[in-house]
Design a protein around this motif. Structure first.
Motif, PDB file in Angstrom:
ATOM      1  N   ALA A   1      17.815 -78.503 -58.924  1.00  0.00           N
ATOM      2  CA  ALA A   1      17.884 -78.796 -60.404  1.00  0.00           C
ATOM      3  C   ALA A   1      19.155 -78.013 -61.084  1.00  0.00           C
ATOM      4  O   ALA A   1      19.307 -76.813 -60.538  1.00  0.00           O
ATOM      5  CB  ALA A   1      16.681 -78.542 -61.041  1.00  0.00           C
ATOM      6  N   PRO A   2      19.581 -78.596 -61.955  1.00  0.00           N
ATOM      7  CA  PRO A   2      20.722 -77.551 -62.820  1.00  0.00           C
ATOM      8  C   PRO A   2      20.074 -76.252 -63.299  1.00  0.00           C
ATOM      9  O   PRO A   2      18.717 -76.570 -63.708  1.00  0.00           O
ATOM     10  CB  PRO A   2      21.063 -78.613 -63.996  1.00  0.00           C
ATOM     11  CG  PRO A   2      20.736 -79.930 -63.438  1.00  0.00           C
ATOM     12  CD  PRO A   2      19.650 -79.693 -62.734  1.00  0.00           C
TER      13      PRO A   2
ATOM     14  N   ILE B   1      28.726 -85.298 -65.744  1.00  0.00           N
ATOM     15  CA  ILE B   1      27.145 -85.150 -65.541  1.00  0.00           C
ATOM     16  C   ILE B   1      26.728 -86.664 -65.504  1.00  0.00           C
ATOM     17  O   ILE B   1      27.385 -87.592 -66.236  1.00  0.00           O
ATOM     18  CB  ILE B   1      26.514 -84.580 -66.826  1.00  0.00           C
ATOM     19  CG1 ILE B   1      27.073 -82.937 -66.676  1.00  0.00           C
ATOM     20  CG2 ILE B   1      25.046 -84.762 -66.757  1.00  0.00           C
ATOM     21  CD1 ILE B   1      26.860 -82.603 -68.103  1.00  0.00           C
TER      22      ILE B   1
ATOM     23  N   THR C   1      14.815 -85.689 -69.825  1.00  0.00           N
ATOM     24  CA  THR C   1      15.650 -84.555 -70.058  1.00  0.00           C
ATOM     25  C   THR C   1      15.981 -84.492 -71.527  1.00  0.00           C
ATOM     26  O   THR C   1      15.961 -85.559 -72.189  1.00  0.00           O
ATOM     27  CB  THR C   1      17.069 -84.689 -69.574  1.00  0.00           C
ATOM     28  OG1 THR C   1      16.928 -84.709 -68.070  1.00  0.00           O
ATOM     29  CG2 THR C   1      18.175 -83.545 -69.728  1.00  0.00           C
TER      30      THR C   1
ATOM     31  N   THR D   1      18.728 -88.061 -59.432  1.00  0.00           N
ATOM     32  CA  THR D   1      18.347 -86.647 -59.236  1.00  0.00           C
ATOM     33  C   THR D   1      19.525 -85.697 -59.289  1.00  0.00           C
ATOM     34  O   THR D   1      20.674 -86.345 -59.143  1.00  0.00           O
ATOM     35  CB  THR D   1      17.708 -86.588 -58.190  1.00  0.00           C
ATOM     36  OG1 THR D   1      18.307 -86.772 -56.959  1.00  0.00           O
ATOM     37  CG2 THR D   1      16.235 -87.390 -58.084  1.00  0.00           C
ATOM     38  N   HIS D   2      19.222 -84.247 -59.326  1.00  0.00           N
ATOM     39  CA  HIS D   2      20.355 -83.492 -59.234  1.00  0.00           C
ATOM     40  C   HIS D   2      21.004 -83.703 -57.781  1.00  0.00           C
ATOM     41  O   HIS D   2      22.332 -83.392 -57.454  1.00  0.00           O
ATOM     42  CB  HIS D   2      19.976 -81.964 -59.460  1.00  0.00           C
ATOM     43  CG  HIS D   2      21.206 -80.938 -59.636  1.00  0.00           C
ATOM     44  ND1 HIS D   2      22.271 -81.039 -60.265  1.00  0.00           N
ATOM     45  CD2 HIS D   2      21.212 -79.734 -58.799  1.00  0.00           C
ATOM     46  CE1 HIS D   2      22.948 -80.109 -60.291  1.00  0.00           C
ATOM     47  NE2 HIS D   2      22.271 -79.426 -59.216  1.00  0.00           N
TER      48      HIS D   2
ATOM     49  N   ALA E   1      26.454 -82.366 -61.907  1.00  0.00           N
ATOM     50  CA  ALA E   1      24.781 -82.262 -62.304  1.00  0.00           C
ATOM     51  C   ALA E   1      24.428 -83.642 -62.472  1.00  0.00           C
ATOM     52  O   ALA E   1      24.886 -84.593 -63.092  1.00  0.00           O
ATOM     53  CB  ALA E   1      24.749 -81.467 -63.738  1.00  0.00           C
ATOM     54  N   GLY E   2      23.050 -83.712 -62.075  1.00  0.00           N
ATOM     55  CA  GLY E   2      22.131 -84.761 -62.456  1.00  0.00           C
ATOM     56  C   GLY E   2      20.962 -84.567 -63.167  1.00  0.00           C
ATOM     57  O   GLY E   2      20.175 -83.628 -63.043  1.00  0.00           O
ATOM     58  N   PHE E   3      20.600 -85.366 -64.248  1.00  0.00           N
ATOM     59  CA  PHE E   3      19.331 -85.157 -65.127  1.00  0.00           C
ATOM     60  C   PHE E   3      18.521 -86.584 -64.931  1.00  0.00           C
ATOM     61  O   PHE E   3      19.354 -87.573 -65.286  1.00  0.00           O
ATOM     62  CB  PHE E   3      19.826 -84.607 -66.469  1.00  0.00           C
ATOM     63  CG  PHE E   3      20.386 -83.488 -66.636  1.00  0.00           C
ATOM     64  CD1 PHE E   3      19.755 -82.116 -66.837  1.00  0.00           C
ATOM     65  CD2 PHE E   3      21.729 -83.411 -66.576  1.00  0.00           C
ATOM     66  CE1 PHE E   3      20.220 -81.046 -66.867  1.00  0.00           C
ATOM     67  CE2 PHE E   3      22.464 -81.926 -66.771  1.00  0.00           C
ATOM     68  CZ  PHE E   3      21.553 -80.967 -66.711  1.00  0.00           C
TER      69      PHE E   3
END
Length: 247
Positions: free
Chosen positions: A83-84, A204, A228, A211-212, A222-224
């Protein structure tokens, strides 16, 4: 309370393994459909299966809500989360940092691309109001936001990125039938590379099935996923750009 070594579902009491499943079967509403739904869950390994609700969807389809139990547990030491990583800073501090380090607002272009018409997630991150009391990026002095809305062709998003000299691209994808989101996201990355824009951008992607790890595999930074908050995205943007620029 210390963290357990393993976990299993919780219903009425700890470790009872109770779960709730919902699904649709291509069968007309009736006793046969109910029994098939129960057998299906038993084949998945559930026991004490109960069909809690079933709804006739018409055209020989029935929707089910089923309760069952399982003995399956998950060893927490076997789970690795990608995760970020961000330090949670307040909005005022982010604004101060950007003014001090960048001397100008960070330019963010956001859109829901391809055939996806859903903008709730995108708007909750970008719009001034945000959600759950967490203000969107438009509320920050640190960002200049361009929200292009829904169903934006990737090529149009790329044009806007060049037009406004964007620092960040924020893409939302909700519609995922037949993995169309993968196609849309891949097309965007390929276009940005073709236009020699990829390396200068922080890109992003967000959405309920994002998913990240998936984002990184597709070439994003990055993936959120669901839940979020705008402040999480704001912190990631600023801290990642500061790190990249050695500020």
């Amino acid at each position: 309370m210390s963290q357990p070594k393993s976990v299993k579902p919780y219903g009425d009491q700890m470790d009872d393994g109770a779960v709730q499943l919902s699904f649709t079967l291509p069968l007309p509403h009736g006793p046969l459909a109910r029994e098939v739904a129960k057998k299906f869950c038993e084949k998945l390994g559930f026991y004490e299966v109960t069909v809690a609700a079933m709804e006739d969807l018409g055209e020989n389809f029935t929707f089910f809500v089923v309760y069952g139990k399982t003995d399956v547990s998950v060893d927490l030491s076997s789970v690795k989360v990608l995760a970020p990583k961000v330090q949670k800073l307040p909005r005022e501090k982010i604004d101060e940092l950007v003014l001090e380090k960048f001397k100008r607002p960070i330019v963010v272009v956001g859109a829901t691309i391809g055939t996806d018409a859903h903008t709730i997630g995108l708007d909750s991150i970008l719009n001034m109001k945000g959600f759950h009391g967490d203000y969107g990026l438009e509320r920050y002095k640190a960002f200049k936001v361009y929200n292009l809305g829904a169903q934006v062709p990737p090529i149009e998003l790329v044009k806007k990125v060049r037009e406004v000299n964007a620092d960040v691209v924020l893409v939302s994808q909700v519609v995922t039938q037949r993995n169309i989101h993968i196609q849309h996201l891949t097309e965007l990355i390929e276009l940005l590379y073709a236009e020699n824009l990829r390396e200068k951008l922080l890109i992003i992607v967000g959405g309920p099935r994002i998913t990240h790890e998936l984002a990184l595999e597709l070439g994003y930074d990055a993936g959120f996923g669901s839940g979020t908050t705008p402040s999480e995205v704001a912190n990631f943007i600023v801290q990642e750009l500061l790190k990249r620029r050695g500020l």
